[in-house]
Design an enzyme around this catalytic site. Sequence first.
Site, PDB file in Angstrom:
ATOM      1  CG  ASP A 162      -2.274   0.658   0.954  1.00  0.00           C
ATOM      2  OD1 ASP A 162      -2.147   1.659   0.976  1.00  0.00           O
ATOM      3  OD2 ASP A 162      -3.240  -0.050   1.084  1.00  0.00           O
ATOM      4  CG  HIS A 184      -5.433   4.050   1.270  1.00  0.00           C
ATOM      5  ND1 HIS A 184      -4.879   2.842   0.916  1.00  0.00           N
ATOM      6  CD2 HIS A 184      -6.465   4.181   0.974  1.00  0.00           C
ATOM      7  CE1 HIS A 184      -5.544   2.205   0.309  1.00  0.00           C
ATOM      8  NE2 HIS A 184      -6.773   2.869   0.224  1.00  0.00           N
ATOM      9  CB  SER A 222      -9.158   0.868   0.359  1.00  0.00           C
ATOM     10  OG  SER A 222      -8.572   1.245  -0.891  1.00  0.00           O
TER      11      SER A 222
END
Length: 353
Positions: free
Chosen positions: A62, A110, A292
């Site tokens: 990620d 994120h 996600s």
Amino acid sequence: MRVRALMTAALAGMAMLATQTTATAQQAGDPLSEKQWGLAQLRAPEAWSTSTGAGQIIAVVDTGVDLGHPELASKLVPGATFAACGDRPAPCGNGDWRGVDGVGQASDVHGTHVAGIAAAAANNGVGIAGVAPDARIMPVKALENGSGSFEEIGAGIRWATDHGANVINLSLGAQPGTQLLTLLGQGAETKDAIAYAREKGVVVVASAGNETAPLCDTPSWEAGALCVAATDSAELHSVYSNLTLKPDMKAVAAPGGSSLNGCDGDVWSAVPRGTGSAKCGQGDYDSLAGTSMAAPQVAGVAALLGAQGRNADSIEQALMKSARTPILGARGVFTPLYGYGVVDAAAAVAQPM
């Protein structure tokens, strides 16, 4: 071809780059757990008496992870950085979200959020609980400023496989239509890396995409990846989520949030310290929505199953056979909205070995 992280842009407050114990005791140990409706939807707390994911490693390929976050610092294994290495040989870092230049990009919160959903520490007096609270996290930074190349992501997947990952989470995806390129053999680095991971016995979980499209985005489209669509707190298919169509039909659904109902209608998790939004009012935590956020819920349940001694094929079968379709009440029945259904941790760990 660039691949992007998959959280809804509205919740992130930015435009995404084009390229996803008892309840009382739990709340006392994790103050934000009362906001974690996703754990209840997954029936994760009911599964913890059977498995908490001990001994499993979840690689989060990620944007990198805040290595000092109190939810994650004690749970990390060595990681690696493949994004923005420039002329440096890769890997060129340790998976820190700030990257090789030492600067944390706004979109790169994120990876920390994803890691917290999967395996944040439980009963540590702060924040949240992860789905697999005793699993470890391997931070692999393959995205910088929210996006990365197939080559960088593929290298991260291979590195994680070779360094002990049991589960790999891919909360990222390319634009709809890119599936055709990989079918034609172009941009195959990530596709081939997923196949390599599965050959080595690693479970690969990937987000379906946030374009309300009928097909799973690549890489969740690829053989060997379990595609994950998103649900809201009412177990309805999230309005932004792609459907679950892909050639091998390996797909499920999990909590990803609404994107329409405010902070508590989405998914709470850790973010790099001090980057929490003013809107949701927590400096080290935030609420985001997207496929996600759905994928690491499933990665966490995969770790619960792996800790029982199951192999990758058995883990996938337990996830799909025990998943439930809302309204219909059926289990292990494929529909385009939910794949084989919303993942049910308690039912999955009770599946025959």
